[in-house]
Motif scaffolding. Structure first.
Motif, short mmCIF file in Angstrom:
data_model
loop_
_atom_site.label_atom_id
_atom_site.label_comp_id
_atom_site.label_asym_id
_atom_site.label_seq_id
_atom_site.Cartn_x
_atom_site.Cartn_y
_atom_site.Cartn_z
N UNK A 138 21.33 -32.35 30.99
CA UNK A 138 21.70 -32.97 32.26
C UNK A 138 20.47 -33.09 33.14
N UNK A 139 20.54 -33.92 34.14
CA UNK A 139 19.40 -34.09 35.05
C UNK A 139 19.33 -32.92 36.02
N UNK A 140 18.13 -32.71 36.57
CA UNK A 140 17.94 -31.65 37.55
C UNK A 140 18.57 -32.00 38.89
N UNK A 141 18.93 -33.27 39.08
CA UNK A 141 19.51 -33.70 40.34
C UNK A 141 21.02 -33.78 40.30
N UNK A 142 21.54 -35.00 40.11
CA UNK A 142 22.99 -35.23 40.15
C UNK A 142 23.71 -34.47 39.05
#
Length: 721
Positions: free
Chosen positions: A418-422
């Motif tokens: 998964x992304x570090x953001x959303x």
């Protein structure tokens, strides 16, 4: 959370490189009440030189501030403090009590040394900002920026006549149609053409022309509506002193450089998912919240900024082009920032320099890594972090999980990229929802699912996915959010189809790869509860390599050795397949060997001893350069994974085309091929220079041809014509 310190300590003790120091005392509520414990740990590690790991992220800001205020603690710049989230990623949820193996894996991965640093790209902005759009909207936006930035306004895209433009010359104001806008933060080049009779830079805003125009063709944006104007020219008469109106003026081309651009036109200059850094678009200026967000960001973009150079490009491996022929365009097609462009027409200018390839603009690259994921040869590699560091992280997670008994207690691990953001926010929201007062019947992240935060979800691809399966993972899932561009989604889907085809073909049952696109938390919760798929009985111990193809070969060899159902051939989808063979039409092929010189991966070779075309299937990346170069259109690509003879056959050269050699009519020495010489004779037989004895020379080897030419000195030769 339920925490079992002995179990965690035992699991970490078995994990190479992991430390168990500090696990003697378990802090069940690692928040403000543990500030004193944190300061003691910071001071102790400051004295010992050890690194400090905090197994919670909620109070990371507070703890960093406390570290700076603690006497004897090492500064963060000297020794970073690591934070890892154990709570929302598994401690909270239905499986929290059995998640010790997962926690051990997350702690072990968090203890890994930092990846190797990468080069940086520097932006320099002096705050020169151009606001483009309708007059009223552009003026209002400029007023919000002018106390921090050097603002210019370009009126373009229409205006409301009832709303006047600023009466005073507070800033440089122009009008016109934008013809070109390119560049990035600190280096935008804007070209526009002004064709309206009123020059806003000269106009004094006296409104005399507005009042004098009988047709009402001049609005409060001080521009003439040429469709309404009937050429009374009363405006010219009243503007005589200022001289701002000139109907005879030819359109003027302007070009100027800016550091920042705020585009308020209905149709923005950039339509791709990710515009250049320093460019902000609020179409029509109708979204007040979006405009406010853009203004706040613009106000802070003055000075010097750095970002990592996310990619590493190896030209000699690139299969994009050779000899001005185009093959693979995967990286160009997938790039959502248009940072990659073809250089197929480039010719080598220095000795040893290869022609063709692609050009990557580091100032436009935002680090999605999709180019490295779709690149079949490994010429494009993601560097933040690189494959070696990322592979070490995944192997550490899987190894620690296995040593802690995770597969026996909870089932084989599934990696959730998964992304570090959303992406991280969505997973944290799922964890918190399991503790919400309102019962949502959510179970949270399962104990066998290991979340892996990435800079961008598209940066990890086929080589590391298959390596994870070879190292014991049951599944690899990629969580998609609004951050991913449509190009990335399609590319990931195609690559996952290839990876799944490999495993299914080898007899591994179940679905091993999936893109998770959850509309809400219940959907995400359900998606993470998929049953395990079949994986290897013995996990591989190899490390991921810097070269993509080398890592893929290691993964394929191990998966084949452990395969429930070994096969000789696995058909692959045409889209995105990095492996395959070639089919050569024997009726068309003249064995001219043009394909050999075009192949960038040394998959094709000739045979100095005989007219043969040889092929090493392991090297083929299915770029298609051989097919586009072939003058006879005799080559067809066939995606597949050939595993005959335990996978050894694809690594050896084999003959895929051969022809009968032509024999010199004078000395009987073989040269060329029968088909090639016959084709040449057929094509040149009608030419005046190849009649009589000359056509016979075409049937001779090079030595005999020279001898024959100089044996007839009176004969007119083609060099004399």
């Amino acid at each position: 959370m339920t925490l079992d310190a002995p179990a965690l300590s035992q699991a970490l003790a078995k994990t190479p490189g992991a430390s168990t120091e500090g696990l003697e005392t378990v802090h069940t509520l690692l928040c403000r009440r543990e500030a004193g414990a944190f300061q003691r740990a910071a001071k102790a590690t400051g004295a010992s030189g050890d690194e400090l790991l905090v197994a919670c992220t909620q109070e990371s800001r507070l703890f960093l501030e406390l570290n700076d205020e603690t006497e004897g603690a090492a500064r963060v710049t000297e020794r970073p403090i690591h934070f890892v989230n154990l709570r929302e990623t598994g401690g909270w949820g239905a499986d929290g009590g059995s998640a010790m193996a997962k926690m051990a894996a997350l702690i072990a991965a968090a203890q890994l040394p930092a990846p190797e640093p990468v080069p940086t790209v520097t932006y320099r902005s002096q705050g020169r900002c151009l606001v483009i759009g309708p007059a009223a909207a552009a003026e209002e936006a400029a007023a919000l920026l002018e106390d921090k930035l050097d603002v210019s306004v370009l009126v373009s895209g229409g205006a409301a006549a009832s709303t006047p433009i600023g009466q005073r010359h507070a800033r440089a104001t122009s009008n016109g149609r934008v013809t070109s806008l390119r560049g990035w933060l600190g280096n935008f080049e804007v070209q526009w053409e002004s064709g309206n009779p009123i020059d806003l830079d000269i106009c004094t805003r006296c409104n005399a022309c507005v009042m004098a125009c009988p047709e009402g063709a001049i609005g409060m944006d001080y521009q003439v509506n040429l469709d309404a104007c009937t050429k009374h020219r009363d405006c010219v008469r009243v503007c005589d002193a200022a001289g701002a109106i000139d109907f005879s003026r030819e359109p003027i081309a302007h070009e100027e450089n800016f550091d920042l651009v705020l585009d308020l036109r209905a149709e923005p200059a950039y339509t791709q998912h990710q515009p250049p850094q320093g460019y902000f678009s609020v179409p029509g200026a109708t979204d007040a919240r979006a405009l406010q967000a853009a203004v706040l960001k613009l106000r802070e973009l003055t000075g010097e900024f750095e970002k990592p150079k996310f990619f590493k490009y190896t030209h000699k491996l690139c299969a994009h082009s050779r000899n001005e022929q185009t093959g693979c365009t995967a990286c160009i097609d997938v790039c959502s920032t248009k940072a990659i462009r073809s250089d197929a027409s480039r010719k080598g200018k220095t000795k040893g320099e290869l022609a063709g390839g692609v050009i990557v603009e580091p100032y436009l690259c935002v680090g999605c890594g999709a180019c490295s994921t779709v690149c079949p040869s490994g010429a494009m590699a993601f560097a933040y972090p690189g494959t070696v560091d990322q592979g070490r992280r995944l192997r550490t997670l899987l190894t620690a999980y296995a040593h802690a008994g995770g597969p026996a207690k909870n089932g084989p691990a599934a990696l959730l990229l998964h992304s570090e953001g959303a992406g991280a926010r969505q997973i944290e929201a799922l964890g918190r929802a399991t503790r919400a007062p309102r019962k949502l019947a959510l179970q949270g992240v399962p104990a066998r699912v290991l979340p892996v935060a990435l800079w961008h979800t598209a940066s990890v691809g086929l080589d590391l996915w298959l390596t994870a399966i070879a190292q014991g993972a049951s599944q690899v899932w990629v969580l998609l959010t609004e951050e991913e561009a449509p190009e990335y989604r399609q590319a990931l889907r195609e690559q996952m189809d290839v990876a799944q085809a490999v495993l299914t073909g080898l007899g591994y049952s179940g679905t091993h790869f999936a893109l998770i696109e959850a509309a809400d938390l219940p959907a995400l919760d359900a998606a993470l509860r998929q049953p395990p798929a079949t994986t290897v009985k013995r996990a591989a111990a190899y490390a991921a390599q810097a070269e993509k193809r080398a890592t893929l070969e290691l993964a394929i060899d191990h998966l084949l050795a452990q395969a429930p159902q070994p096969v000789d051939e696995v058909p692959l989808p045409a889209a995105g397949a990095p492996f395959g063979t070639l089919q050569v039409n024997a009726d068309k092929c003249t064995l001219c060997l043009s394909c050999v010189s075009a192949c960038p991966e040394a998959a094709l070779a000739d045979n100095p001893e005989a007219p043969q075309l040889r092929f090493i299937e392991k090297n083929c990346v299915q770029c298609g350069l051989c097919a586009t170069t072939c003058p006879e259109d005799a080559i067809t690509l066939q995606p597949r994974l050939w595993l005959a003879d335990g996978g050894k056959a694809r690594k050896n050269a084999r003959v895929i085309a051969e022809a009968k050699p032509w024999v010199c009519v004078k000395c009987s020495k073989p040269f060329g091929t029968v088909r090639a010489i016959e084709n040449m004779i057929s094509k040149l037989s009608g030419h005046a220079a190849f009649q009589g004895a000359a056509v016979e020379r075409l049937k001779m080897c090079s030595d005999c041809r020279v001898v024959d030419m100089y044996s007839n000195p009176n004969e007119v030769r083609i060099t004399d014509l």
